[in-house]
Design a protein around this motif. Structure first.
Motif, short mmCIF file in Angstrom:
data_model
loop_
_atom_site.label_atom_id
_atom_site.label_comp_id
_atom_site.label_asym_id
_atom_site.label_seq_id
_atom_site.Cartn_x
_atom_site.Cartn_y
_atom_site.Cartn_z
N ALA A 15 0.83 -1.19 0.00
CA ALA A 15 0.00 0.00 0.00
C ALA A 15 0.87 1.25 0.00
O ALA A 15 1.86 1.33 0.73
CB ALA A 15 -0.91 0.02 1.23
N ALA A 16 0.50 2.18 -0.84
CA ALA A 16 1.07 3.52 -0.77
C ALA A 16 -0.06 4.40 -0.25
O ALA A 16 -1.13 4.47 -0.86
CB ALA A 16 1.53 3.99 -2.15
N ILE A 17 0.15 5.03 0.87
CA ILE A 17 -0.91 5.85 1.47
C ILE A 17 -0.38 7.25 1.73
O ILE A 17 0.82 7.44 1.86
CB ILE A 17 -1.44 5.23 2.80
CG1 ILE A 17 -0.34 5.28 3.88
CG2 ILE A 17 -1.90 3.81 2.58
CD1 ILE A 17 -0.84 4.94 5.26
N GLU A 18 -1.30 8.20 1.78
CA GLU A 18 -0.84 9.54 2.14
C GLU A 18 -0.53 9.52 3.64
O GLU A 18 -1.15 8.80 4.41
CB GLU A 18 -1.86 10.61 1.78
CG GLU A 18 -3.15 10.56 2.54
CD GLU A 18 -4.14 11.60 2.05
OE1 GLU A 18 -3.73 12.60 1.44
OE2 GLU A 18 -5.34 11.40 2.29
N CYS A 19 0.45 10.32 4.01
CA CYS A 19 0.87 10.34 5.41
C CYS A 19 -0.30 10.78 6.29
O CYS A 19 -0.92 11.81 6.01
CB CYS A 19 2.04 11.31 5.58
SG CYS A 19 2.48 11.55 7.31
N PRO A 20 -0.64 10.01 7.33
CA PRO A 20 -1.77 10.39 8.19
C PRO A 20 -1.52 11.66 8.99
O PRO A 20 -2.46 12.26 9.50
CB PRO A 20 -1.94 9.19 9.12
CG PRO A 20 -0.65 8.46 9.06
CD PRO A 20 -0.03 8.75 7.72
N ASN A 21 -0.29 12.09 9.09
CA ASN A 21 0.01 13.31 9.84
C ASN A 21 0.08 14.53 8.92
O ASN A 21 -0.67 15.48 9.09
CB ASN A 21 1.31 13.16 10.61
CG ASN A 21 1.63 14.41 11.41
OD1 ASN A 21 0.83 14.84 12.23
ND2 ASN A 21 2.77 14.99 11.15
#
Ligand SMILES: [Zn+2]
Length: 90
Positions: free
Chosen positions: A27-33
């Motif tokens: 998975a490539a996800i946008e940073c949650p922070n």
């Protein structure tokens, strides 16, 4: 063969949905922070992003992201992630 999945990636603590691109158990996800840099996770035991000991690290803000839900899935469908800042203790 791994397939592109339309997985839902959520921040465990808030339920916020993150933009993502999942392929098989990757998975490539946008940073949650910081929501900036894509963070790469591999949902397989001891791989990047599967635990606090093996976090995926955002290259922009340095937060450490890991999957909270089951990491033994061949394909990702619903993924809950948590994160800690490098300055957090514990
Ligand atoms: Zn970040």
């Amino acid at each position: 063969m791994a397939t592109i999945t339309d997985a839902t990636v959520r921040v465990w603590a808030t339920g916020q949905t993150l933009r993502s691109d999942c392929y098989g158990n990757n998975a490539a996800i946008e940073c949650p922070n910081c929501l900036a840099y894509p963070v790469l996770l591999v949902a397989w035991k001891n791989q990047r992003g599967t635990s606090l000991k093996n976090p995926a690290i955002c290259r922009t803000c340095g937060c450490r992201v890991h999957i909270v839900s089951d990491v033994r899935q061949a394909e990702l469908h619903v993924v809950d992630v948590a994160y800690k800042m490098p300055t957090d203790t514990q």
